[in-house]
Design an enzyme around this catalytic site. Structure first.
Site, PDB file in Angstrom:
ATOM      1  N   HIS A  22     -33.141 -43.172 -32.947  1.00  0.00           N
ATOM      2  CA  HIS A  22     -31.695 -43.057 -33.193  1.00  0.00           C
ATOM      3  C   HIS A  22     -31.315 -43.192 -34.674  1.00  0.00           C
ATOM      4  O   HIS A  22     -30.342 -43.852 -35.028  1.00  0.00           O
ATOM      5  CB  HIS A  22     -30.922 -44.079 -32.364  1.00  0.00           C
ATOM      6  N   HIS A  34     -23.994 -42.282 -26.894  1.00  0.00           N
ATOM      7  CA  HIS A  34     -24.817 -43.267 -26.193  1.00  0.00           C
ATOM      8  C   HIS A  34     -23.960 -44.197 -25.331  1.00  0.00           C
ATOM      9  O   HIS A  34     -24.162 -45.418 -25.342  1.00  0.00           O
ATOM     10  CB  HIS A  34     -25.639 -44.073 -27.201  1.00  0.00           C
ATOM     11  N   GLU A  83     -27.684 -38.852 -22.336  1.00  0.00           N
ATOM     12  CA  GLU A  83     -27.553 -38.434 -23.728  1.00  0.00           C
ATOM     13  C   GLU A  83     -28.006 -36.975 -23.861  1.00  0.00           C
ATOM     14  O   GLU A  83     -29.194 -36.680 -23.763  1.00  0.00           O
ATOM     15  CB  GLU A  83     -28.406 -39.340 -24.618  1.00  0.00           C
TER      16      GLU A  83
END
Length: 380
Positions: free
Chosen positions: A136, A207, A344
């Site tokens: 991420h 998210h 996601e």
């Protein structure tokens, strides 16, 4: 008038004046959030809370810290409004507790092997924050940045951020715009755009952690999941994709028909052992068609149904396997194991290092676009 009378008169006047000066108590949002709890300054930039409401009374609260969805209030089967995402009551918890709740993830959602990418013949080293890989965008990815925010109407917020060349090791000055719109058919329609002045990689996603029961004391193991995918990308013991694409048929990864999340989550299956549950990317059958259903989740307690539509080729489904009771969220509720599910939309994990997979590369003069729609309804 004697001295006692004078004194009493003065006290009365002061009391009235103080009452007049007292500001009215701040009204909370439908989800119980207070805007003042989200107003602070982070590295010189101001944070705030933005409230979106539609004609049906649905409410979505967004903070520009990390471009995060903080709360989503939707009606259940009885018409009672339920908050169906995890998060915090104040900006300080988002800042002080490492988390991705509701965040806009970038520059690259999901994992990059060993934190290495090669762009235009140059190798770049990114932060290694997850089993030796980049997850991420690193610990200081977009989820820790303050976006500029504008609210053109009561149902839309536009977030923008300039990620400078070299931030978290990524090349190029990347201009990012995220538009979140609450539609009148109870959908959160998220549009992503990005442009760069130097070739780079981009993979933006949201998210949000969903619990459609409205009460994250409950697990999501009874939630019924459907994924429009015949294949998925298996992982190794470090959660990294192997480069293979395998069929879901005959495995616990098959959600082509509606199946409770918990029905097979603890099966003796290597991928579930590696992922500690579901934490995998599915290869969608939708071919980038945002009108085709990518995934859906349904809660039998509330009858709330969440449908996901996207232009992206994949969706990462994560079942809150690392929630462990150490985080206290909104309303003081402790977030325990598997009390949320994330969906996601994305390029496949580690696409920069897997040239046969959909490309995450963006060049100057091109525009990155992506769209994800989270649509809520009642399933009878």
């Amino acid at each position: 008038m004697n001295k006692l009378c004078w004194l009493m008169a003065i006290v009365a006047i002061v009391g009235c004046t103080n009452k007049q000066k007292q500001a009215p108590e701040e009204a909370a949002t439908l989800s119980g959030l207070k805007r003042s709890n989200f107003q602070t300054v982070v590295n010189g930039d101001s944070t705030d809370l933005y409230v979106l409401k539609n004609a049906n009374g649905v409410e979505v609260c967004v903070t520009n810290y990390g471009g995060r969805i903080v709360s989503v209030m939707v009606p259940d089967k009885d018409g009672t409004m339920q908050d169906v995402v995890l998060g915090f009551d104040s900006i300080q918890d988002y800042i002080n507790i490492p988390n991705n709740f509701g965040a806009t993830i970038g520059r690259y959602g999901n994992r990059i092997a060993h934190g290495k990418i090669t762009v235009a013949g140059v190798e770049y080293q990114l932060p290694q924050n997850n089993y030796g890989h980049t997850l991420h965008g690193g610990d200081e990815g977009f989820h820790t940045k303050v976006f500029k925010a504008a609210q053109p109407d009561s149902q839309t917020v536009v977030l923008s951020y300039l990620s400078p060349d070299g931030e978290a090791g990524f090349p190029g000055n990347l201009n990012v715009k995220v538009t979140m719109k609450l539609t009148d058919d109870n959908a959160i329609d998220i549009g992503y755009e990005a442009e760069t002045d130097k070739e780079t990689v981009v993979n933006l996603t949201n998210h949000s952690y969903f619990n459609l029961s409205g009460n994250p004391v409950n697990t999501i193991l009874d939630h019924v999941l459907t994924i429009n995918a015949d294949s998925y990308t298996p992982i190794d013991s470090t959660f990294m994709t192997t480069g293979k694409i395998e069929k879901v048929e005959g495995t616990p990864m098959d959600f082509r028909t509606p199946t409770p999340v918990g029905e097979r989550i603890d099966s003796d299956f290597e991928q579930l052992r590696f992922g500690k549950g579901y934490d995998h990317n599915w290869v969608l059958n939708t071919q980038g068609d945002v009108s085709q259903l990518a995934a859906a989740v349904y809660c039998p307690q509330t009858n709330i149904r969440l449908e996901v539509f996207t232009t992206e080729p994949g969706v990462q489904v994560y079942t809150g396997n690392f929630l462990d009771g150490t985080i206290k969220g909104k309303k003081g509720i402790i977030y325990n194991h598997r009390t949320a599910i994330c969906l996601e939309t994305q390029k496949y994990p580690d696409s920069p290092n897997k040239p046969k997979w959909p490309s995450p590369y963006l060049k100057p003069g091109e525009k990155y676009t992506s769209r994800c729609v989270y649509k809520f309804s009642i399933q009878n």
